[in-house]
Design an enzyme around this catalytic site. Structure first.
Site, PDB file in Angstrom:
ATOM      1  N   CYS A 291     -15.386  17.020  -1.646  1.00  0.00           N
ATOM      2  CA  CYS A 291     -14.138  17.743  -1.181  1.00  0.00           C
ATOM      3  C   CYS A 291     -13.297  18.307  -2.243  1.00  0.00           C
ATOM      4  O   CYS A 291     -13.058  17.620  -3.415  1.00  0.00           O
ATOM      5  CB  CYS A 291     -13.179  17.097  -0.302  1.00  0.00           C
ATOM      6  SG  CYS A 291     -11.930  18.127   0.333  1.00  0.00           S
TER       7      CYS A 291
ATOM      8  N   CYS B 233      -7.753   9.889  -0.517  1.00  0.00           N
ATOM      9  CA  CYS B 233      -9.226   9.924  -0.049  1.00  0.00           C
ATOM     10  C   CYS B 233     -10.186   9.727  -0.678  1.00  0.00           C
ATOM     11  O   CYS B 233     -10.463  10.491  -1.741  1.00  0.00           O
ATOM     12  CB  CYS B 233      -9.041  11.471   0.783  1.00  0.00           C
ATOM     13  SG  CYS B 233     -10.576  11.818   1.557  1.00  0.00           S
TER      14      CYS B 233
ATOM     15  N   CYS C  59     -15.007  12.737  17.901  1.00  0.00           N
ATOM     16  CA  CYS C  59     -14.450  13.422  16.630  1.00  0.00           C
ATOM     17  C   CYS C  59     -15.129  13.533  15.539  1.00  0.00           C
ATOM     18  O   CYS C  59     -15.523  12.672  15.039  1.00  0.00           O
ATOM     19  CB  CYS C  59     -13.072  12.783  16.487  1.00  0.00           C
ATOM     20  SG  CYS C  59     -12.022  13.607  15.182  1.00  0.00           S
TER      21      CYS C  59
ATOM     22  N   CYS D  34     -13.404  16.846  19.637  1.00  0.00           N
ATOM     23  CA  CYS D  34     -12.157  17.207  18.730  1.00  0.00           C
ATOM     24  C   CYS D  34     -13.165  17.393  17.269  1.00  0.00           C
ATOM     25  O   CYS D  34     -14.094  16.771  16.951  1.00  0.00           O
ATOM     26  CB  CYS D  34     -11.685  15.859  18.488  1.00  0.00           C
ATOM     27  SG  CYS D  34     -10.304  15.963  17.176  1.00  0.00           S
TER      28      CYS D  34
ATOM     29  N   CYS E  41      -3.955  17.443  17.580  1.00  0.00           N
ATOM     30  CA  CYS E  41      -3.919  16.037  17.168  1.00  0.00           C
ATOM     31  C   CYS E  41      -3.154  16.063  15.677  1.00  0.00           C
ATOM     32  O   CYS E  41      -3.775  16.517  14.942  1.00  0.00           O
ATOM     33  CB  CYS E  41      -5.434  15.595  17.121  1.00  0.00           C
ATOM     34  SG  CYS E  41      -5.587  14.065  16.510  1.00  0.00           S
TER      35      CYS E  41
ATOM     36  N   ARG F 172      -2.453   7.188  18.909  1.00  0.00           N
ATOM     37  CA  ARG F 172      -3.788   6.580  18.318  1.00  0.00           C
ATOM     38  C   ARG F 172      -3.526   5.656  17.186  1.00  0.00           C
ATOM     39  O   ARG F 172      -3.296   5.994  16.168  1.00  0.00           O
ATOM     40  CB  ARG F 172      -4.862   7.830  17.872  1.00  0.00           C
ATOM     41  CG  ARG F 172      -6.115   7.178  17.865  1.00  0.00           C
ATOM     42  CD  ARG F 172      -7.159   8.378  17.758  1.00  0.00           C
ATOM     43  NE  ARG F 172      -7.071   8.868  19.100  1.00  0.00           N
ATOM     44  CZ  ARG F 172      -6.790  10.133  19.250  1.00  0.00           C
ATOM     45  NH1 ARG F 172      -6.459  10.904  18.218  1.00  0.00           N
ATOM     46  NH2 ARG F 172      -6.729  10.817  20.503  1.00  0.00           N
TER      47      ARG F 172
HETATM   48  N1  SAM Z   1     -10.490  17.557   5.495  1.00  0.00           N
HETATM   49  C1  SAM Z   1      -9.834  17.315   6.603  1.00  0.00           C
HETATM   50  C2  SAM Z   1      -8.289  17.289   6.377  1.00  0.00           C
HETATM   51  O1  SAM Z   1      -7.753  16.810   5.471  1.00  0.00           O
HETATM   52  O2  SAM Z   1      -7.644  17.549   7.452  1.00  0.00           O
HETATM   53  C3  SAM Z   1     -10.128  16.501   7.590  1.00  0.00           C
HETATM   54  C4  SAM Z   1     -10.644  14.941   7.124  1.00  0.00           C
HETATM   55  S1  SAM Z   1      -9.574  14.011   6.471  1.00  0.00           S
HETATM   56  C5  SAM Z   1     -10.331  12.550   5.855  1.00  0.00           C
HETATM   57  C6  SAM Z   1      -8.458  13.529   7.897  1.00  0.00           C
HETATM   58  C7  SAM Z   1      -7.347  12.738   7.854  1.00  0.00           C
HETATM   59  O3  SAM Z   1      -7.978  11.031   7.687  1.00  0.00           O
HETATM   60  C8  SAM Z   1      -6.437  12.822   6.748  1.00  0.00           C
HETATM   61  O4  SAM Z   1      -5.385  13.561   7.198  1.00  0.00           O
HETATM   62  C9  SAM Z   1      -5.683  11.227   6.969  1.00  0.00           C
HETATM   63  O5  SAM Z   1      -4.756  11.260   7.791  1.00  0.00           O
HETATM   64  C10 SAM Z   1      -6.941  10.453   7.221  1.00  0.00           C
HETATM   65  N2  SAM Z   1      -7.237   9.531   5.954  1.00  0.00           N
HETATM   66  C11 SAM Z   1      -8.220   9.846   4.977  1.00  0.00           C
HETATM   67  N3  SAM Z   1      -8.327   8.993   4.083  1.00  0.00           N
HETATM   68  C12 SAM Z   1      -7.586   8.091   4.602  1.00  0.00           C
HETATM   69  C13 SAM Z   1      -7.351   6.661   4.090  1.00  0.00           C
HETATM   70  N4  SAM Z   1      -7.871   6.107   2.833  1.00  0.00           N
HETATM   71  N5  SAM Z   1      -6.732   5.726   4.689  1.00  0.00           N
HETATM   72  C14 SAM Z   1      -6.232   5.969   5.949  1.00  0.00           C
HETATM   73  N6  SAM Z   1      -6.195   7.367   6.323  1.00  0.00           N
HETATM   74  C15 SAM Z   1      -6.891   8.067   5.878  1.00  0.00           C
HETATM   75  C1  DTB Z   2      -7.177  10.353  11.611  1.00  0.00           C
HETATM   76  O1  DTB Z   2      -5.991  10.619  11.655  1.00  0.00           O
HETATM   77  N1  DTB Z   2      -7.857   9.423  11.057  1.00  0.00           N
HETATM   78  C2  DTB Z   2      -9.052   9.543  11.021  1.00  0.00           C
HETATM   79  C3  DTB Z   2      -9.304  10.975  11.791  1.00  0.00           C
HETATM   80  N2  DTB Z   2      -8.009  11.371  12.010  1.00  0.00           N
HETATM   81  C4  DTB Z   2     -10.293  11.857  11.213  1.00  0.00           C
HETATM   82  C5  DTB Z   2      -9.769   9.215   9.795  1.00  0.00           C
HETATM   83  C6  DTB Z   2      -9.392   8.132   9.102  1.00  0.00           C
HETATM   84  C7  DTB Z   2     -10.207   8.087   7.881  1.00  0.00           C
HETATM   85  C8  DTB Z   2     -10.229   6.843   7.313  1.00  0.00           C
HETATM   86  C9  DTB Z   2     -10.764   6.720   6.036  1.00  0.00           C
HETATM   87  C10 DTB Z   2     -12.236   6.913   5.614  1.00  0.00           C
HETATM   88  O2  DTB Z   2     -13.021   6.713   6.706  1.00  0.00           O
HETATM   89  O3  DTB Z   2     -12.780   7.240   4.774  1.00  0.00           O
HETATM   90 FE1  SF4 Z   3     -10.600  16.767   1.488  1.00  0.00          FE
HETATM   91 FE2  SF4 Z   3     -10.009  14.143   2.009  1.00  0.00          FE
HETATM   92 FE3  SF4 Z   3      -8.082  15.772   1.362  1.00  0.00          FE
HETATM   93 FE4  SF4 Z   3      -9.405  15.889   3.620  1.00  0.00          FE
HETATM   94  S1  SF4 Z   3      -8.159  14.199   3.198  1.00  0.00           S
HETATM   95  S2  SF4 Z   3      -8.722  17.809   2.483  1.00  0.00           S
HETATM   96  S3  SF4 Z   3     -11.492  15.404   3.151  1.00  0.00           S
HETATM   97  S4  SF4 Z   3      -9.656  15.104   0.105  1.00  0.00           S
END
Ligand code: SAM
Ligand code: DTB
Ligand code: SF4
Length: 332
Positions: free
Chosen positions: A47, A54, A91, A124, A184, A256
């Site tokens: 990404c 992330c 989702c 979703c 959501c 959730r």
């Molecule tokens: N790229 C899209 C975005 O940023 O909206 C969708 C995927 S992103 C991984 C979805 C959500 O996962 C993020 O907004 C965050 O709330 C959650 N998330 C990502 N990495 C995480 C982590 N290491 N621990 C907890 N939640 C995480």
């Molecule tokens: C949300 O709030 N949590 C989910 C879903 N929406 C997409 C993602 C959690 C990601 C946790 C870290 C990972 O799996 O990399």
């Molecule tokens: Fe990209 Fe992760 Fe940020 Fe979503 S949360 S925009 S997957 S870097």
């Protein structure tokens, strides 16, 4: 609700907070049910964004490799397995900054959504930033809810992400609402934020019109190689307080209990359900991180006399309330 009200709710003695949240929960949710949602990463890693929590950002050496969008057959197989396993919501997440109409990848996602939406689950997606037209096309294809988290307060957000803004997130949410999809929207605890930041985030979310259909509360899963890899874990009591406050502020939303459950005991999760959580991600993987085993979750629900929620594929998006400003409020 405004910040002062939320702060008063959050900071009351722990058992008073639990009592208030439980009462609100029982007024709005008749059944002792928990919705099981299955996550699938349809496009993993690589990404362009720099979200410091992330593992999927291309900027960090987290060990997560960039992959291509999964093929339709593979996604359908996973969606059928999710439904057969008792999930009522599927989702699909993509590690993209966003999507643009007319591109091959967006057309491919629309095709995936059309096919998944035939399986009788809520559909979703979480694909990053969306414009108004893309939102309409997703709705048309069969998406019932769009996940787009605010993640933290407007003030803390720039310390966590520099490649897009909090306002960009709000704009996408507006487009989702306008297209008639459910929103959501929640956040992550454990990004080095204060309790006030958490409540500022909730202030913004609770003032959406309509309020979100679901609010995921994630606890940071520290991912190796990311700037937040060494963060201190959030405490169970912080998570429970936050869930209870969300329950009071957004009474009709599914709350959730999301990422981080692998670090919580059964007893801690029981407290979260008591405080108003009524949905979880179900399946041993989130997007890239781990999640409790399915059987462990079913056993836990049984111990707590909770049942998995029945399917509701025709779910309508919440409608806006007249006389309340439609724009999400920032700095109100
Ligand atoms: N790229 C899209 C975005 O940023 O909206 C969708 C995927 S992103 C991984 C979805 C959500 O996962 C993020 O907004 C965050 O709330 C959650 N998330 C990502 N990495 C995480 C982590 N290491 N621990 C907890 N939640 C995480
Ligand atoms: C949300 O709030 N949590 C989910 C879903 N929406 C997409 C993602 C959690 C990601 C946790 C870290 C990972 O799996 O990399
Ligand atoms: Fe990209 Fe992760 Fe940020 Fe979503 S949360 S925009 S997957 S870097």
């Amino acid at each position: 609700m405004d910040f002062q009200e939320l702060s008063k709710i959050y900071h009351q003695p722990f058992f008073s907070l639990l009592k208030q949240a439980r009462a609100v929960h029982e007024d709005h949710w008749e059944k002792e049910e928990v919705q099981l949602c299955t996550l699938l990463s349809i496009k993993t890693g690589g990404c362009s964004e720099d979200c410091s929590y992330c593992a999927q950002s291309a900027r960090y050496s987290s060990g997560v490799e960039a992959e291509k969008l999964l093929g339709l057959d593979c996604v359908i197989e996973r969606a059928q397995a999710a439904r057969d396993g008792g999930s009522t919501r599927f989702c699909m997440g993509a590690a993209w900054k966003g999507v643009r109409g007319g591109t091959k990848r967006f057309e491919d996602v629309l095709e995936i959504v059309r096919e998944v939406s035939k399986l009788g689950m809520e559909v979703c997606v979480t694909l990053g930033e969306l414009g108004a037209e893309e939102a309409e096309q997703l709705k048309e294809a069969g998406v019932t809810a769009y996940n787009h988290n605010l993640d933290t307060s407007p003030e803390h957000y720039p310390k966590i992400v520099s490649t897009h803004t909090f306002q960009d997130r709000l704009n996408t949410i507006r487009h989702v609402q306008d297209a008639g999809m459910s929103v959501c929207c929640g956040g992550i605890l454990g990004l080095g934020e204060t309790v006030d930041d958490r409540l500022r985030m909730l202030e913004v979310i609770s003032n959406f019109n309509p309020q979100p259909e679901s609010v995921p509360i994630n606890s940071l899963m520290p991912m190796p190689g990311t700037p937040l890899a060494e963060s201190d874990p959030v405490t169970v009591f912080d998570v429970v307080r936050m869930i209870a406050t969300v329950r009071v502020a957004v009474p009709k939303a599914k709350v959730r209990l999301s990422a981080g459950r692998t670090h919580f005991s059964d007893e801690a999760q029981a407290l979260c359900f008591f405080a108003g959580a009524n949905s979880v991600f179900y399946g041993d993987k989130l997007l890239t991180a781990g999640n409790p085993a399915m059987q462990a979750d079913l056993d836990l629900l049984e111990k707590l006399d909770l049942s998995p929620q029945a399917p509701n594929p025709s779910m309508e998006a919440p409608v806006s309330t007249p006389d309340v400003p439609l724009e999400p409020v920032l700095g109100a």
